[in-house]
Design a protein around this motif. Sequence first.
Motif, PDB file in Angstrom:
ATOM      1  N   ARG A 222       0.877  -1.168   0.000  1.00 62.76           N
ATOM      2  CA  ARG A 222       0.000   0.000   0.000  1.00 62.76           C
ATOM      3  C   ARG A 222       0.917   1.221   0.000  1.00 62.76           C
ATOM      4  N   MET A 223       1.150   1.747  -1.194  1.00 67.71           N
ATOM      5  CA  MET A 223       2.135   2.799  -1.322  1.00 67.71           C
ATOM      6  C   MET A 223       1.770   3.757  -2.446  1.00 67.71           C
ATOM      7  N   LEU A 224       2.450   4.895  -2.463  1.00 70.04           N
ATOM      8  CA  LEU A 224       2.319   5.869  -3.534  1.00 70.04           C
ATOM      9  C   LEU A 224       3.522   5.710  -4.455  1.00 70.04           C
ATOM     10  N   VAL A 225       3.264   5.395  -5.720  1.00 72.28           N
ATOM     11  CA  VAL A 225       4.326   5.220  -6.702  1.00 72.28           C
ATOM     12  C   VAL A 225       4.318   6.435  -7.635  1.00 72.28           C
ATOM     13  N   VAL A 226       5.440   7.141  -7.694  1.00 73.98           N
ATOM     14  CA  VAL A 226       5.593   8.290  -8.589  1.00 73.98           C
ATOM     15  C   VAL A 226       6.440   7.841  -9.784  1.00 73.98           C
ATOM     16  N   ILE A 227       5.854   7.889 -10.971  1.00 78.45           N
ATOM     17  CA  ILE A 227       6.552   7.523 -12.209  1.00 78.45           C
ATOM     18  C   ILE A 227       6.868   8.830 -12.926  1.00 78.45           C
ATOM     19  N   ASP A 228       8.125   9.244 -12.878  1.00 78.78           N
ATOM     20  CA  ASP A 228       8.506  10.589 -13.312  1.00 78.78           C
ATOM     21  C   ASP A 228       9.127  10.569 -14.710  1.00 78.78           C
ATOM     22  N   GLY A 229       8.567  11.390 -15.611  1.00 76.24           N
ATOM     23  CA  GLY A 229       9.189  11.598 -16.918  1.00 76.24           C
ATOM     24  C   GLY A 229       8.800  10.599 -17.978  1.00 76.24           C
ATOM     25  N   ALA A 230       7.544  10.139 -17.988  1.00 76.18           N
ATOM     26  CA  ALA A 230       7.104   9.208 -19.039  1.00 76.18           C
ATOM     27  C   ALA A 230       6.971   9.973 -20.350  1.00 76.18           C
ATOM     28  N   ALA A 231       7.691   9.503 -21.374  1.00 68.53           N
ATOM     29  CA  ALA A 231       7.628  10.179 -22.667  1.00 68.53           C
ATOM     30  C   ALA A 231       6.407   9.749 -23.464  1.00 68.53           C
ATOM     31  N   HIS A 232       5.956   8.494 -23.267  1.00 71.92           N
ATOM     32  CA  HIS A 232       4.792   7.998 -23.992  1.00 71.92           C
ATOM     33  C   HIS A 232       4.153   6.866 -23.202  1.00 71.92           C
ATOM     34  N   GLU A 233       2.999   6.412 -23.666  1.00 76.91           N
ATOM     35  CA  GLU A 233       2.212   5.434 -22.925  1.00 76.91           C
ATOM     36  C   GLU A 233       2.959   4.124 -22.712  1.00 76.91           C
ATOM     37  N   ASP A 234       3.717   3.673 -23.721  1.00 77.06           N
ATOM     38  CA  ASP A 234       4.381   2.371 -23.626  1.00 77.06           C
ATOM     39  C   ASP A 234       5.401   2.334 -22.498  1.00 77.06           C
ATOM     40  N   GLN A 235       5.937   3.481 -22.092  1.00 77.10           N
ATOM     41  CA  GLN A 235       6.850   3.509 -20.958  1.00 77.10           C
ATOM     42  C   GLN A 235       6.110   3.305 -19.643  1.00 77.10           C
ATOM     43  N   ALA A 236       4.930   3.856 -19.550  1.00 72.85           N
ATOM     44  CA  ALA A 236       4.203   3.845 -18.279  1.00 72.85           C
ATOM     45  C   ALA A 236       3.322   2.618 -18.096  1.00 72.85           C
ATOM     46  N   LEU A 237       2.766   2.079 -19.187  1.00 72.25           N
ATOM     47  CA  LEU A 237       1.804   0.967 -19.068  1.00 72.25           C
ATOM     48  C   LEU A 237       2.338  -0.218 -18.260  1.00 72.25           C
ATOM     49  N   PRO A 238       3.586  -0.691 -18.508  1.00 68.59           N
ATOM     50  CA  PRO A 238       4.055  -1.855 -17.737  1.00 68.59           C
ATOM     51  C   PRO A 238       4.216  -1.577 -16.251  1.00 68.59           C
ATOM     52  N   LEU A 239       4.227  -0.310 -15.851  1.00 65.82           N
ATOM     53  CA  LEU A 239       4.458   0.040 -14.450  1.00 65.82           C
ATOM     54  C   LEU A 239       3.168   0.289 -13.675  1.00 65.82           C
ATOM     55  N   LEU A 240       2.034   0.080 -14.333  1.00 65.42           N
ATOM     56  CA  LEU A 240       0.740   0.352 -13.677  1.00 65.42           C
ATOM     57  C   LEU A 240       0.263  -0.883 -12.933  1.00 65.42           C
ATOM     58  N   ALA A 241       0.949  -1.238 -11.872  1.00 66.45           N
ATOM     59  CA  ALA A 241       0.549  -2.400 -11.074  1.00 66.45           C
ATOM     60  C   ALA A 241      -0.727  -2.087 -10.304  1.00 66.45           C
ATOM     61  N   ALA A 242      -1.608  -3.078 -10.256  1.00 62.24           N
ATOM     62  CA  ALA A 242      -2.892  -2.892  -9.564  1.00 62.24           C
ATOM     63  C   ALA A 242      -2.752  -3.266  -8.094  1.00 62.24           C
ATOM     64  N   SER A 243      -3.155  -2.371  -7.205  1.00 66.26           N
ATOM     65  CA  SER A 243      -3.159  -2.633  -5.774  1.00 66.26           C
ATOM     66  C   SER A 243      -4.235  -1.776  -5.148  1.00 66.26           C
ATOM     67  N   PRO A 244      -5.192  -2.388  -4.441  1.00 63.77           N
ATOM     68  CA  PRO A 244      -6.328  -1.619  -3.910  1.00 63.77           C
ATOM     69  C   PRO A 244      -5.917  -0.449  -3.027  1.00 63.77           C
ATOM     70  N   GLY A 245      -4.814  -0.578  -2.311  1.00 69.29           N
ATOM     71  CA  GLY A 245      -4.441   0.475  -1.375  1.00 69.29           C
ATOM     72  C   GLY A 245      -3.373   1.413  -1.869  1.00 69.29           C
TER      73      GLY A 245
END
Length: 741
Positions: A222-245
């Motif tokens: 249960r954490m806040l993940v900051v993904i800084d500097g995504a140039a396009h969707e393909d960089q960010a999509l693999p990092l979108l882990a699902a966690s309810p909290g």
Amino acid sequence: MISGSFQDETSLVELGAALRGRRTDSGLSLRGLARRIGLSAHSALADYERGRRVIPENLLPRFAEAVGDTDGTIAASLAALRARAVAELAEQAEQRQAVAELEPTPAGPSPVPPPSAAVPPAPADFVGRDAELELLREALTGGALVVLSGPPGAGKSSLAARAAAELAPRFPDGAMLLDLCDPNPTEAMRKALRACGIADRALPSDVDGLGSLYRAVLATRRMLVVIDGAAHEDQALPLLAASPGSALLVTSRGPLHGLDTARAVHRCRIGPLTDDAAVDLVATVLGRTRVDAEPAAARRMAALCDRWPLALRIAAARLVDWPGGLLADAVTELEQEHARLAWLPADSRAVRGVLEVSYRQLDEPARRLLRRLTLAPGGCFTVETAAVALGDSPRSVRRELERLHRAGFLRPAATEGRSRMHVLVRGFASSRAEQDEPARQEVELRLLHALLETAADAAGWLDPTAQHDRESAFAGIRDAVRWLDAERTAILTAAEQGCRLDPGWGLVGLLRQISWYYRLRCAWTDLRALAQLALEQAQLQQDTEHKAHALAALSLAAAKTGQPDTARELAETAAGLAHGDGLAGAEVAALDCLGRALLALNRPDAARQALARAVSLRGDWWQHAVSSSRLGVVLAKLGEPARGLELQRHALTLFDGHGDDRGAARTRLRLGSVLAELERHTEAVEQYDRACAVFERFGDAWSHAGALREVGNGRLALGEDDRATADLRRADALFAAQGCR
């Protein structure tokens, strides 16, 4: 890729085969399917079909619908296959982790210590952004995915750090920063797993295994993940882990609309700071005492830097080592664009670091467009400007313009349909143009010619002697005037640049056309500047006719700005030049200007002589009508009102016969003045009223104000004091709004 026998037996491969089979049975290509389900590219679909990646759960219903699933059978079978694949991948990741934990730990320190994923604190000079912070607090506390976007240098990373530092205590496992300085998101996954306590030897070597472990580990946090500097969707999509909290905050220069295919997205777009926050930022750099001593200069500095955090820091830092320097002196320099580029250098380390990465991520057509737009006159650009810059059609360049907007290099201007660059971006792009544009002068001349030709086309709609059934880029007079209003500054800049690049460039043709617009907008300063350029060009070319026309335009500008003596001298010189070379048309224009100036100097006898000469030469119908009308005013002043009325009605017949409503309205003003000389005030007010209606319809504010003033004076003569006062107040307000005398 997944290695060994697992690649042959896993349900991930079965899932991929099922996806491919359903797609081919429906007759869809990968590109066609991507369009149907709302993906910006088909590369992800190819990975799903080859068993390299697990298709996102929320994408399955769209896939099934696209391939013709009417009863939900396909969706159910694909969901079952996906669940088996996810379970197998998670089990394999757990086995690898268990094996790694049993292996002996090598003695001594690790040769490469794992990097920290802690979120750095916001800069000490962080200011403002209250509304954006409130939005982030609300969305992230609820576990949302938020995309924080804005142009380079707007302060996205600083805002994300501030929000993360404030919100981290609300998440039991804290906050983690994944900096996407490396375009490959797998490096960010490794960094995240190390931060979560996974040893390097337990990290899978293949992309799919790494992704599965990343998602499995974060699913328990249960954490806040900051993904800084995504140039396009393909960089960010693999990092979108699902966690309810957990919550995810992604910073990017663009809005990353492709993330909507994975989950619901909240968006926060940041732009310039507010006025107060921008001044506060200057104060944090320079000290509050210096800013409080010159508050107006501090606000002006903020405005000249577009209230952009990076630009403000650079500009204010220039004054830190200049303790005795005044903000007002800095503002005086910043007022000039060339000085602004010196104060805010594009080659400074701060600017280069922010902009270079975004520039490299553009494709070559977008980079070329960015460079070439800096060669265009003025600070704003249209699609048509971009088309001329690239030598392509407006339709073809829209994609490149959109890319520059998404990357933050361009932003919408105040006028709809136009874009602009911040001064730092312009400086950076200009330096690139100097390095990478071998045909720079050719492109610049092409842009200048295109703008000035369009200006002449637009101004032609205001020319009563022009043919309006001609081919034009504008639908009508209102469309043309709107364009001229938006490009007014750029037109003068283009004329100046054109003269610098090509000394043989002739400007009198443009001057004679655009004078109609300058009259409409009371733009006498612009008329003087363009006429002076035209005069210098005519002198270089030793063209007497062009000299005479340029001098006549300068005379008109002088007369309209309260300089009748100067206007007289200029008009006399123009008339003498034209007469000496037998140029009747130029002489008529000069004599009319001379008559106007002499009338303003209260020399009606001399004005009569000049205007009578102009009427006898006739010229074109419009100039003949104007000179006749002006001569009618002079004759009335000299005690010949009957002859004055006759000339006014003659002029009115000419204007009405040629459909020139504005010319007719001006003549009605002069006709009214003759009637007023005869004390026929009721008739005079009627003529003034009719002129008012025309000027208001055409949006000619200066002439409308003049007509209202005459109406007011006429009503005073009739004893209608209340109505007269109202008319005169309206006239004064219109004059004040136009900055005219």
